[in-house]
Each structure stands twice: as C-alpha cells, then as structure tokens.
Design a protein around this motif. Structure first.
Motif, PDB file in Angstrom:
ATOM      1  N   UNK A 145     -11.080   9.868  -0.275  1.00 38.46           N
ATOM      2  CA  UNK A 145      -9.789   9.845   0.442  1.00 38.46           C
ATOM      3  C   UNK A 145      -9.755   8.612   1.336  1.00 38.46           C
ATOM      4  N   UNK A 146      -8.553   8.064   1.536  1.00 37.36           N
ATOM      5  CA  UNK A 146      -8.410   6.866   2.374  1.00 37.36           C
ATOM      6  C   UNK A 146      -7.221   7.027   3.313  1.00 37.36           C
ATOM      7  N   UNK A 147      -7.363   6.485   4.504  1.00 32.17           N
ATOM      8  CA  UNK A 147      -6.251   6.511   5.457  1.00 32.17           C
ATOM      9  C   UNK A 147      -5.253   5.404   5.151  1.00 32.17           C
ATOM     10  N   UNK A 148      -5.791   4.256   4.723  1.00 27.96           N
ATOM     11  CA  UNK A 148      -4.952   3.071   4.530  1.00 27.96           C
ATOM     12  C   UNK A 148      -5.355   2.357   3.238  1.00 27.96           C
ATOM     13  N   UNK A 149      -4.373   1.848   2.510  1.00 26.87           N
ATOM     14  CA  UNK A 149      -4.637   1.026   1.323  1.00 26.87           C
ATOM     15  C   UNK A 149      -3.955  -0.325   1.532  1.00 26.87           C
ATOM     16  N   UNK A 150      -4.661  -1.404   1.253  1.00 28.96           N
ATOM     17  CA  UNK A 150      -4.053  -2.734   1.386  1.00 28.96           C
ATOM     18  C   UNK A 150      -3.934  -3.405   0.019  1.00 28.96           C
ATOM     19  N   UNK A 151      -2.843  -4.142  -0.153  1.00 26.80           N
ATOM     20  CA  UNK A 151      -2.595  -4.786  -1.453  1.00 26.80           C
ATOM     21  C   UNK A 151      -1.695  -6.011  -1.269  1.00 26.80           C
ATOM     22  N   UNK A 152      -1.908  -7.031  -2.079  1.00 27.87           N
ATOM     23  CA  UNK A 152      -1.004  -8.193  -2.077  1.00 27.87           C
ATOM     24  C   UNK A 152      -0.090  -8.070  -3.286  1.00 27.87           C
ATOM     25  N   UNK A 176      -1.370  10.666   0.480  1.00 29.09           N
ATOM     26  CA  UNK A 176      -1.212  10.647   1.928  1.00 29.09           C
ATOM     27  C   UNK A 176      -1.907   9.457   2.619  1.00 29.09           C
ATOM     28  N   UNK A 177      -1.898   8.324   1.967  1.00 29.74           N
ATOM     29  CA  UNK A 177      -2.481   7.124   2.583  1.00 29.74           C
ATOM     30  C   UNK A 177      -1.354   6.180   2.984  1.00 29.74           C
ATOM     31  N   UNK A 178      -1.538   5.507   4.100  1.00 30.26           N
ATOM     32  CA  UNK A 178      -0.574   4.483   4.519  1.00 30.26           C
ATOM     33  C   UNK A 178      -0.851   3.207   3.729  1.00 30.26           C
ATOM     34  N   UNK A 179       0.197   2.435   3.469  1.00 30.25           N
ATOM     35  CA  UNK A 179      -0.002   1.216   2.673  1.00 30.25           C
ATOM     36  C   UNK A 179       0.398  -0.027   3.462  1.00 30.25           C
ATOM     37  N   UNK A 180      -0.387  -1.071   3.291  1.00 28.46           N
ATOM     38  CA  UNK A 180      -0.081  -2.365   3.911  1.00 28.46           C
ATOM     39  C   UNK A 180       0.086  -3.373   2.786  1.00 28.46           C
ATOM     40  N   UNK A 181       1.289  -3.938   2.690  1.00 33.28           N
ATOM     41  CA  UNK A 181       1.591  -4.837   1.570  1.00 33.28           C
ATOM     42  C   UNK A 181       1.770  -6.271   2.059  1.00 33.28           C
ATOM     43  N   UNK A 182       0.980  -7.161   1.489  1.00 29.79           N
ATOM     44  CA  UNK A 182       1.136  -8.591   1.729  1.00 29.79           C
ATOM     45  C   UNK A 182       2.207  -9.094   0.762  1.00 29.79           C
ATOM     46  N   UNK A 183       3.375  -9.415   1.336  1.00 27.66           N
ATOM     47  CA  UNK A 183       4.467  -9.951   0.501  1.00 27.66           C
ATOM     48  C   UNK A 183       4.754 -11.393   0.915  1.00 27.66           C
ATOM     49  N   UNK A 184       3.705 -12.102   1.298  1.00 25.49           N
ATOM     50  CA  UNK A 184       3.875 -13.441   1.879  1.00 25.49           C
ATOM     51  C   UNK A 184       4.540 -14.412   0.898  1.00 25.49           C
ATOM     52  N   UNK A 185       4.058 -14.440  -0.330  1.00 26.87           N
ATOM     53  CA  UNK A 185       4.646 -15.424  -1.254  1.00 26.87           C
ATOM     54  C   UNK A 185       5.768 -14.820  -2.093  1.00 26.87           C
TER      55      UNK A 185
END
Ligand SMILES: *Cc1c(COP(=O)(O)O)cnc(C)c1O
Length: 404
Positions: A145-152, A176-185
C-alpha cells in the motif's frame, strides 16, 4: 571609506550575449511571446490592489489550463522543481510511503525529494525509454500500500509519453493513494485533465508548454490533497514551500514572501494567450507541428529514438548516427544557423522541443533545415530537401487548419 577587494572589470551584458539571439528549440527554456516579455519588465507593489486583481486572474486562467475547479492553485517562485518539491514535501514525511514511477531524470527527481523528507520510497522503474503501464502500477498495489504515487506525464529526458496516465491515476484512486503528476512539459500542449482524471497534485513550470520566463511555476492541489496537508501534524521542512503559508498570498493576498512580481505578470500574459487560443486549438497546433517535424526528420534519413506508440510530442528525441559527433552538430547549428537544440542526459540522442512558441511554422522550418545541414556537414548523408518537403506536406494537409 575603503574596502578590501577591488571591483571586477566592467563588462556590459551586451558583450556577453550573442549579437544575434539563438532560436531556443531545445527542451526548455522556450521562446516567449512579445506580450510576455513586456509584462516581465514591469514591477508593481506585490501586495497592492492591482496585484490582487492580477493574482485572481492568474488563478482563473490557470484553472482552465489545468482543467480543474480547485481553488487551491498557485504560483511558486522558483523552477518547476520547486513546485515539484512543494507537492512532495507537503504530502510526504517520515513514515509515509511513496511509490515513484520512474522512467527518466525528472521522474527520478521526485524520488530523490521524497527520500530527502524521510518518506519510505519504492521505485517502480520501466526499461530504458519505455512508459510505465497501468498494469505495472496495479501489480505494485497488489503487493503493498502507498500513501502517495508520483509520475511524470511526459519524461522530457528521453522523450517518452506515459500515455496510460489516466488509467494509472484511476488505479491509484482505487487504492486510496494521492497522486503527484509532473506535467511540466505537457501542460497546455496535450490533454491533462486534472479533475476528470482525478489527479491530486499537478505542477508545471513556466519555461516549457506555458511559454513564459523560467522562475515562476504553477501547482494545483485537489481537495483531498489539501485536506491531508491541513491535517498534517508533522512539522514541514520548508518555509518558502509550505503550501498553507503560500496560500496566504495566493488565497488571501497576504504577505508570505515578496512575490516575483514581473514573473507573475509574465505568467498572466502567457496564460491569457493560452485562453485566447483555447486548449483545443493549442493541442491541435502542438500535435500537428510535432508530427510534421517528426515526418521531416525521418524522411531526411534520421531515426527517432522512441517508438511512435509512446513518443512524446513535446520533446522529440533523435538518434545520433554511428560516427557522428552530436556536440559538433549542435555547435554548427548554433553558430551557422543561430538555432539551439538540446543534448541529452547521457543518452546518444539530441532533442528538439515542441512546446509553446516552438510550435510555429517558421521555427519548425528553420530548425529542420539547420539540423539537416549541420548533420550533413559532419558527414551524415541526408536528403534535406525531401525532409523539408515532407514536413511542409504534413503541415499543409488541411488548408483550413494550418500552424502559424
Ligand atoms: C524541465 C522539466 C523539469 C524540471 O524543470 P526545472 O524548471 O528545470 O526545475 C521537470 N520535469 C519535467 C518533465 C521537465 O520537462
């Protein structure tokens, strides 16, 4: 009154800058429109009524660009990496578990930041220059299980598009994990629907798709992410990047730190131009420009590094043929043609940016010609005119919808 050290030689900036500016066709920063450059030269009181109106407008327009209703959207003084760090350090702390989806330099950076705040990180890595699939993420959740998932969304370093992003975000939400998305480009160059896709944190920089100056970035938080930050009891490691403190300025026009006023005014203009163009038209312009450039490159006789199924249109990676020195090609492009493109982080490729103002037909023609001629000068046998013709053909396929 005397001081210890003597002043250095007086060298005006004009002696350092080239007399003919280079056309920035690398992976960022990108050229900026005139309205953005003009706004960037103005300073006003960062807490005055006028600034308050500017901030409100920036938020309204940014919501459109992010496709979100969330009011928790704000600027960050700093590079995209600072916005990235705001997302990571506000949602992670010692004991929290993060899954880092990694397929290049920028997605890896989020893991480095997560580790630095003491989070317990797991890295899910794809093979070189391949996307992360939703199945890979599903499997990771079946074991842990993870609290946060990060992805570009787009991994600029190798030109790979994580095209299953919407599905990946759904898997994370189901678990039920929060997501952080790098949408820089990618933000404003291709669809990125924060609310419809259920992303919790989305961030982007100024100097890529948005086409403003580097140094002011944007970040948005979902209600769920904001709630997590408000309920957090663990002390935050950063003062400048504390999201709640930053919202004093971005939500209530109160002092946090002195805002980068010209950069925010420039961001206002960049966002205004995006709204005026509309996202649909902008996505179309980006896709057609990039596909036409890709056609031109391949027809000329060069190979693209990433297979078309998950090729990122925002940054096109080109393989360097055997025996060719990419550094010399790039130097030649800059010196003879005043066009600059990017090298890579250790891979044998060069990269052409297709973000914002880079997707204009005059810039495309100039760049493809400069690159073809420069590869040829280094002994690479190419058909430059056929490549140019192929690009022109693609660009003018529909006479009613062209790239200006
Ligand atoms: C450029 C880029 C970054 C880093 O941006 P900085 O402004 O240099 O911090 C992060 N992620 C992606 C996908 C990028 O393209």
């Amino acid at each position: 009154m005397t001081v210890t050290f003597q002043p250095p030689e007086n060298i005006p900036l004009s002696h350092i800058l080239p007399s003919e500016p280079l056309l920035l066709m690398g992976a960022g920063p990108v050229p900026i429109p005139h309205a953005v450059a003009q706004a960037n030269s103005v300073v006003i009181n960062h807490l005055g009524e006028t600034m308050g109106k500017v901030i409100d407008r920036v938020k309204i327009m940014a919501k459109y660009a992010f496709q979100t209703r969330s009011d928790k959207i704000m600027g960050v003084a700093g590079p995209s990496s600072a916005a990235m760090e705001m997302g990571i350090t506000n949602l992670l702390w010692p004991g929290r578990k993060a899954l880092i989806l990694e397929n290049g330099t920028f997605s890896q950076r989020m893991g480095i930041m997560a580790k630095a705040v003491g989070a317990d990180i797991s890295i899910l890595e794809s093979k070189l220059a391949r996307p992360i699939s939703a199945d890979m993420v599903r499997q990771a959740f079946s074991k842990d299980a993870f609290d946060v998932v990060t992805v570009a969304q787009g991994e600029t370093s190798c030109g790979v598009w994580n095209r299953e992003l919407p599905e990946i975000l759904t898997v994370c939400k189901e678990n039920d994990a929060l997501t952080i998305v790098d949408a820089v480009c990618t933000l404003s160059t291709m669809p990125m629907e924060m609310d419809n896709w259920n992303a919790d944190v989305v961030m982007t920089g100024g100097q890529k798709g948005i086409s403003t100056i580097p140094g002011v970035s944007l970040i948005a938080f979902s209600e769920k992410a904001w709630d997590t930050i408000e309920k957090r009891t663990v002390v935050k490691p950063h003062w400048c990047l504390d999201a709640l403190a930053a919202f004093e300025f971005w939500g209530h026009h109160q002092y946090h730190y002195t805002a980068p006023v010209p950069g925010i005014l420039a961001m206002h203009e960049a966002l205004r131009l995006i709204c005026k163009e509309t996202l649909e038209e902008r996505f179309f312009r980006h896709e057609l420009s990039s596909l036409a450039l890709q056609d031109g490159i391949e027809t000329m006789g060069l190979k693209l590094f990433v297979p078309s199924e998950y090729r990122l249109n925002s940054v096109v990676a080109i393989e360097i043929p055997e025996g060719i020195d990419a550094k010399r090609v790039r130097k030649n492009m800059a010196e003879r043609f005043h066009v600059e493109i990017s090298g890579a982080f250790g891979l044998n490729i060069v990269r052409i940016g297709q973000m914002g103002e880079q997707c204009r037909s005059h810039n495309l023609f100039k760049t493809l010609y400069a690159m073809g001629m420069s590869f040829q000068q280094e002994g690479c046998c190419l058909n430059v005119s056929e490549g140019m013709a192929a690009m022109e053909k693609r660009l003018s396929e529909d006479p009613n919808r062209y790239v200006t």
